[in-house]
Design an enzyme around this catalytic site. Structure first.
Site, PDB file in Angstrom:
ATOM      1  N   GLU A  62      33.139 -29.352  63.124  1.00 46.43           N
ATOM      2  CA  GLU A  62      32.571 -28.529  64.193  1.00 46.43           C
ATOM      3  C   GLU A  62      32.397 -27.106  63.648  1.00 46.43           C
ATOM      4  O   GLU A  62      33.344 -26.519  63.120  1.00 46.43           O
ATOM      5  CB  GLU A  62      33.504 -28.528  65.407  1.00 46.43           C
ATOM      6  CG  GLU A  62      33.490 -29.864  66.137  1.00 46.43           C
ATOM      7  CD  GLU A  62      34.485 -29.932  67.297  1.00 46.43           C
ATOM      8  OE1 GLU A  62      34.167 -30.586  68.303  1.00 46.43           O
ATOM      9  OE2 GLU A  62      35.582 -29.347  67.198  1.00 46.43           O
ATOM     10  N   ASN A  90      37.996 -32.384  70.647  1.00 45.85           N
ATOM     11  CA  ASN A  90      39.338 -32.444  71.234  1.00 45.85           C
ATOM     12  C   ASN A  90      39.283 -32.372  72.753  1.00 45.85           C
ATOM     13  O   ASN A  90      40.114 -32.946  73.449  1.00 45.85           O
ATOM     14  CB  ASN A  90      40.204 -31.301  70.706  1.00 45.85           C
ATOM     15  CG  ASN A  90      40.713 -31.610  69.316  1.00 45.85           C
ATOM     16  OD1 ASN A  90      40.685 -32.763  68.872  1.00 45.85           O
ATOM     17  ND2 ASN A  90      41.159 -30.595  68.612  1.00 45.85           N
ATOM     18  N   SER A 108      42.293 -25.396  65.847  1.00 49.03           N
ATOM     19  CA  SER A 108      41.757 -26.442  66.711  1.00 49.03           C
ATOM     20  C   SER A 108      41.760 -26.033  68.168  1.00 49.03           C
ATOM     21  O   SER A 108      41.200 -26.733  68.996  1.00 49.03           O
ATOM     22  CB  SER A 108      42.508 -27.759  66.505  1.00 49.03           C
ATOM     23  OG  SER A 108      43.847 -27.542  66.267  1.00 49.03           O
ATOM     24  N   HIS A 159      35.919 -26.329  61.993  1.00 50.10           N
ATOM     25  CA  HIS A 159      36.982 -27.207  62.475  1.00 50.10           C
ATOM     26  C   HIS A 159      36.847 -28.597  61.868  1.00 50.10           C
ATOM     27  O   HIS A 159      35.988 -29.381  62.261  1.00 50.10           O
ATOM     28  CB  HIS A 159      36.946 -27.271  64.010  1.00 50.10           C
ATOM     29  CG  HIS A 159      38.069 -28.061  64.589  1.00 50.10           C
ATOM     30  ND1 HIS A 159      37.906 -29.003  65.575  1.00 50.10           N
ATOM     31  CD2 HIS A 159      39.390 -28.057  64.293  1.00 50.10           C
ATOM     32  CE1 HIS A 159      39.079 -29.536  65.860  1.00 50.10           C
ATOM     33  NE2 HIS A 159      39.985 -28.989  65.106  1.00 50.10           N
TER      34      HIS A 159
HETATM   35  P1  NAI Z   1      50.584 -27.365  58.463  1.00 52.92           P
HETATM   36  O1  NAI Z   1      51.798 -26.897  59.152  1.00 52.92           O
HETATM   37  O2  NAI Z   1      50.579 -28.687  57.810  1.00 52.92           O
HETATM   38  O3  NAI Z   1      50.170 -26.301  57.335  1.00 52.92           O
HETATM   39  C1  NAI Z   1      50.157 -24.933  57.521  1.00 52.92           C
HETATM   40  C2  NAI Z   1      50.441 -24.269  56.178  1.00 52.92           C
HETATM   41  O4  NAI Z   1      50.176 -22.891  56.288  1.00 52.92           O
HETATM   42  C3  NAI Z   1      51.882 -24.412  55.737  1.00 52.92           C
HETATM   43  O5  NAI Z   1      51.911 -24.963  54.434  1.00 52.92           O
HETATM   44  C4  NAI Z   1      52.416 -22.990  55.744  1.00 52.92           C
HETATM   45  O6  NAI Z   1      53.335 -22.745  54.709  1.00 52.92           O
HETATM   46  C5  NAI Z   1      51.161 -22.192  55.545  1.00 52.92           C
HETATM   47  N1  NAI Z   1      51.246 -20.822  56.024  1.00 52.92           N
HETATM   48  C6  NAI Z   1      51.743 -20.375  57.199  1.00 52.92           C
HETATM   49  N2  NAI Z   1      51.598 -19.036  57.273  1.00 52.92           N
HETATM   50  C7  NAI Z   1      50.979 -18.637  56.135  1.00 52.92           C
HETATM   51  C8  NAI Z   1      50.556 -17.376  55.641  1.00 52.92           C
HETATM   52  N3  NAI Z   1      50.726 -16.272  56.334  1.00 52.92           N
HETATM   53  N4  NAI Z   1      49.962 -17.342  54.437  1.00 52.92           N
HETATM   54  C9  NAI Z   1      49.773 -18.465  53.730  1.00 52.92           C
HETATM   55  N5  NAI Z   1      50.158 -19.675  54.158  1.00 52.92           N
HETATM   56  C10 NAI Z   1      50.740 -19.766  55.347  1.00 52.92           C
HETATM   57  O7  NAI Z   1      49.412 -27.226  59.529  1.00 52.92           O
HETATM   58  P2  NAI Z   1      48.044 -28.035  59.648  1.00 52.92           P
HETATM   59  O8  NAI Z   1      48.265 -29.239  60.442  1.00 52.92           O
HETATM   60  O9  NAI Z   1      47.451 -28.135  58.304  1.00 52.92           O
HETATM   61  O10 NAI Z   1      47.192 -27.055  60.539  1.00 52.92           O
HETATM   62  C11 NAI Z   1      46.632 -25.882  60.013  1.00 52.92           C
HETATM   63  C12 NAI Z   1      45.542 -25.391  60.943  1.00 52.92           C
HETATM   64  O11 NAI Z   1      44.562 -26.413  61.072  1.00 52.92           O
HETATM   65  C13 NAI Z   1      45.990 -25.074  62.344  1.00 52.92           C
HETATM   66  O12 NAI Z   1      45.257 -23.973  62.803  1.00 52.92           O
HETATM   67  C14 NAI Z   1      45.632 -26.331  63.134  1.00 52.92           C
HETATM   68  O13 NAI Z   1      45.377 -26.080  64.482  1.00 52.92           O
HETATM   69  C15 NAI Z   1      44.363 -26.732  62.444  1.00 52.92           C
HETATM   70  N6  NAI Z   1      44.017 -28.154  62.551  1.00 52.92           N
HETATM   71  C16 NAI Z   1      44.969 -29.129  62.411  1.00 52.92           C
HETATM   72  C17 NAI Z   1      44.611 -30.459  62.501  1.00 52.92           C
HETATM   73  C18 NAI Z   1      45.630 -31.536  62.311  1.00 52.92           C
HETATM   74  O14 NAI Z   1      45.336 -32.701  62.629  1.00 52.92           O
HETATM   75  N7  NAI Z   1      46.790 -31.248  61.788  1.00 52.92           N
HETATM   76  C19 NAI Z   1      43.220 -30.867  62.756  1.00 52.92           C
HETATM   77  C20 NAI Z   1      42.293 -29.760  62.813  1.00 52.92           C
HETATM   78  C21 NAI Z   1      42.703 -28.459  62.748  1.00 52.92           C
END
Ligand code: NAI
Length: 671
Positions: free
Chosen positions: A448, A486, A415, A436
């Site tokens: 996006e 955002n 994001s 996104h």
């Molecule tokens: P989260 O922390 O809920 O999930 C991330 C997951 O990735 C975790 O389950 C973790 O175990 C896993 N992970 C980390 N390193 C890894 C690897 N090397 N290989 C495989 N799995 C791995 O995070 P979330 O909130 O889902 O965010 C994920 C991405 O999405 C980020 O880049 C964030 O900026 C983006 N994003 C988040 C939003 C939100 O509202 N939470 C909205 C839009 C985008």
């Protein structure tokens, strides 16, 4: 008969088969010409007459999508609006008056005028598959079901059920329609021809609602049902912002559901609704939605296998959604225990949306946990949704790129990290695109599609097509911090938190935003999004010199992260924020202006920097991505509505008081 949009056949049993097949388009809609032709067919059949009539659609995608929106949007006067409305009524009344059994056979979408034509028939049968959608969605574009829907639906299924459908605009599938009594039967489309013959050979008595449903349409009960409905509507939308739902209630209660009975000057009349800016803005938004859908068209191979890395809040739900939409998905994370919550959420989604066990199972079978990441080598598209850390993402990319298929696309859900910070490790940076998504994935329409400096046009196009493949709206954006949504949302949330630090109660700030037309206030929204995420995005996007919101910081330090921890700016009980009631006699307008202006200013800057191509896409993106006051038509439209000079004057006053975060962007000059 010489017909252009309809095909009429009379078979050996003297049954009439009328196929709706609008010329020159893939979708059936009602234009003046289509309606006039139907009117003359009804006259012809009445004079014949056949033993019975079945109306079917020759289009694969559905029965009919409603009024021809292009014709509809060229209506420029109350007289024209009334003429188009009257024509639909006259024609559908002719169908309703036919002196033999009439039966509408419904598959796919059956919207607005489509449902109103079906209601004018004596019977209806719907396809029982998951694609059937019957609705009266007029309220969503600021008008009322004016071709007899508001007249014929309440006596058929009861007023309470009919009002629910008309006031929300939501669709029902064939089975639900059968339960409601909206259709007489639900059967697979392949059985339609047989169903017609059987039904018309011995037509049953027309459907009547059950007692409990029928009562709600009784004259003496109407006032009560109307006032309960008004109360419910008022909780969601103010009448000056959204007149249509109020007009629907009046139309049903006082005018027999027939718009021709409403005096022109009455606020519920078609003329009044057409003249209202909300209707104009909602119709524009509807057309913009179509334009965005068009951005995903093109001669592109659909994605058959998607691999998602990161099964957290976003990755898990993106994977679940794509499998729901028919794609085979492998889902990777660091261990099985990290994937299983996502799988459980997926199952709940499928049960809720698909209902039928075999469809739930089929969707579930398409979602495959894949800790080892075997799917990388098979996927047409790999989406990364791991932690928001450029170093970790780069490491991941370097590891997977060599294993990907030659033509496969790599996408990131980041994001905030510009694509150029991630693409350096790639052999083929032109195949990296940002996809996104917004949280919660199942509910937010927008994606996006982020173009890095090296992303190839084909890959951008493929990203847009993928968004459409899974029924989302693609918004092409340039890769700059915060992209569009955002970037516009963040300064608005930050300003709200700074007001909180000044001692303005959260309830008052939220009330001011809702007063402007936001569906939810910024303080409540921040708690919903998660204060840690607000903090991270705020840090990334804050303008130099903007103070750090102290209460936000204190909450982060205390690990009060909002709804997900049960406490943030509000205390959350059973998923609801506990708010002190009433904002007293405070003047909310200056508060709303101060909140909204930083967002408007950022939208203007995005236009100047060409983050999105034009003002229309900027408005649509901000509305579909944040819920920004739809009735105002989005930020740029809101600027035009009040006038640039007026906003700039307020901006200058705010700058004098609060400093340079209120400097007007140079883009205002060229608006
Ligand atoms: P989260 O922390 O809920 O999930 C991330 C997951 O990735 C975790 O389950 C973790 O175990 C896993 N992970 C980390 N390193 C890894 C690897 N090397 N290989 C495989 N799995 C791995 O995070 P979330 O909130 O889902 O965010 C994920 C991405 O999405 C980020 O880049 C964030 O900026 C983006 N994003 C988040 C939003 C939100 O509202 N939470 C909205 C839009 C985008």
């Amino acid at each position: 008969m010489d017909l252009k949009h309809w095909k009429l056949e009379i078979d050996a049993q003297n049954l009439a088969w009328l196929w709706f097949d609008r010329a020159g388009t893939a979708t059936n809609t009602f234009s003046t010409e289509v309606l006039e032709e139907l009117g003359s067919i009804a006259d012809h059949l009445a004079a014949m007459p056949p033993k019975g009539l079945a109306i079917l659609s020759a289009k694969d995608n559905g029965f009919a999508a409603g009024a021809d929106i292009d014709e509809f949007t060229t209506i420029s006067s109350a007289e024209q609006a009334m003429a188009f409305t009257t024509l639909g009524n006259v024609v559908f009344d002719k169908v309703a008056a036919l002196p033999f059994p009439t039966l509408a056979m419904i598959h796919g979408f059956c919207m607005g005028g489509g449902t109103e034509l079906a209601l004018a028939c004596r019977y209806r049968i719907a396809d029982d598959g998951p694609k059937t959608r019957m609705a009266l969605p007029e309220v969503m574009i600021g008008i009322v079901p004016g071709w007899g829907g508001a007249k014929r639906m309440p006596p058929l299924i009861g007023a309470a059920n009919a009002l629910d459908l008309m006031l929300t605009g939501r669709g029902v599938d064939g089975r639900r329609a059968k339960k409601l009594g909206l259709v007489d039967d639900a059967t697979p489309r392949r059985h339609f021809a047989n169903a017609v013959r059987l039904f018309l050979a011995s037509p049953p008595p027309p459907h009547r609602p059950r007692f409990a449903a029928a009562v709600t349409d009784w004259p003496l009960v109407r006032s009560l049902v109307a006032s309960m409905s008004r109360k419910k509507v008022a909780e969601k939308a103010r009448q000056d912002h959204y007149p249509a739902p109020y007009a629907i209630i009046d139309l049903w209660k006082d005018f027999g559901g027939d718009v021709r009975n409403i005096p022109l000057e009455h606020p519920a009349s078609m003329a009044s609704l057409f003249a209202h800016p909300t209707t104009r803005n909602l119709i524009r938004l509807f057309k913009l939605q179509d334009r965005m859908k068009g951005l995903g068209k093109g001669d592109i191979e659909p994605i058959r296998h998607l691999h998602v890395i990161g099964a957290g809040a976003m990755g898990g739900d993106i994977a679940a959604w794509a499998a729901f939409k028919g794609i085979t998905v492998t889902l990777q994370d660091l261990g099985p225990e990290r994937i299983s919550p996502a799988v459980q959420r997926a199952h709940a989604l499928y049960r809720k949306r698909l209902k039928q066990p075999h469809l739930v199972q089929a969707a579930f079978d398409r979602l495959i946990p894949d800790v080892k990441g075997d799917g990388v080598a098979k996927a047409d598209l790999v989406i990364e949704a791991i932690v928001e850390n450029a170093e970790i993402k780069r490491k991941l990319f370097a590891g997977i790129e060599p294993r990907m298929k030659a033509g496969a696309i790599l996408a990131t859900n980041t994001s905030s990290i510009p694509l150029q910070e991630l693409s350096g490790v790639l052999e083929r940076p032109e195949r990296l695109v940002g996809l996104h998504f917004f949280n919660p994935v199942a509910q937010m329409m927008l994606v996006e599609i982020v173009e890095g400096p090296q992303t190839s046009p084909e890959v951008m196009q493929a990203g847009q097509a993928f968004a459409r493949q899974i029924d989302k709206l693609p918004l092409p954006c340039k890769s700059a911090p915060g992209f569009l949504v955002n970037r516009v949302l963040s300064p608005y949330l930050m300003e709200a938190m700074l007001m909180l630090d000044e001692g303005v109660p959260g309830e008052t700030i939220d009330a001011a935003a809702r007063d402007f037309g936001m569906p939810m206030g910024p303080i409540e929204l921040a708690d919903m999004v998660g204060l840690d995420i607000c903090w991270a995005v705020g840090q990334e996007l804050a303008k130099p010199g903007t103070p750090i919101p102290k209460k936000l910081q204190a909450n982060i330090e205390a690990k009060n992260l909002g709804k997900k921890t049960g406490k943030g700016f509000y205390t959350w009980v059973k998923g609801k924020p506990q708010k002190a009631s009433g904002s007293g006699s405070v003047d909310l307008k200056p508060i709303a202006d101060r909140l909204v202006l930083p967002a408007l200013n950022e939208a203007v800057a995005c236009l100047r920097e060409k983050i999105v191509t034009d003002a229309d896409l900027c408005d649509a993106g901000v509305i579909f991505g944040t819920g920004f006051a739809p009735h105002r038509g989005g930020p740029i439209s809101a600027i035009e509505e009040r006038g640039k000079e007026s906003w700039l004057k307020t901006m200058a006053e705010l700058r004098a008081k609060h400093g340079d975060r209120f400097v007007a962007d140079s883009g205002w000059d060229s608006l």
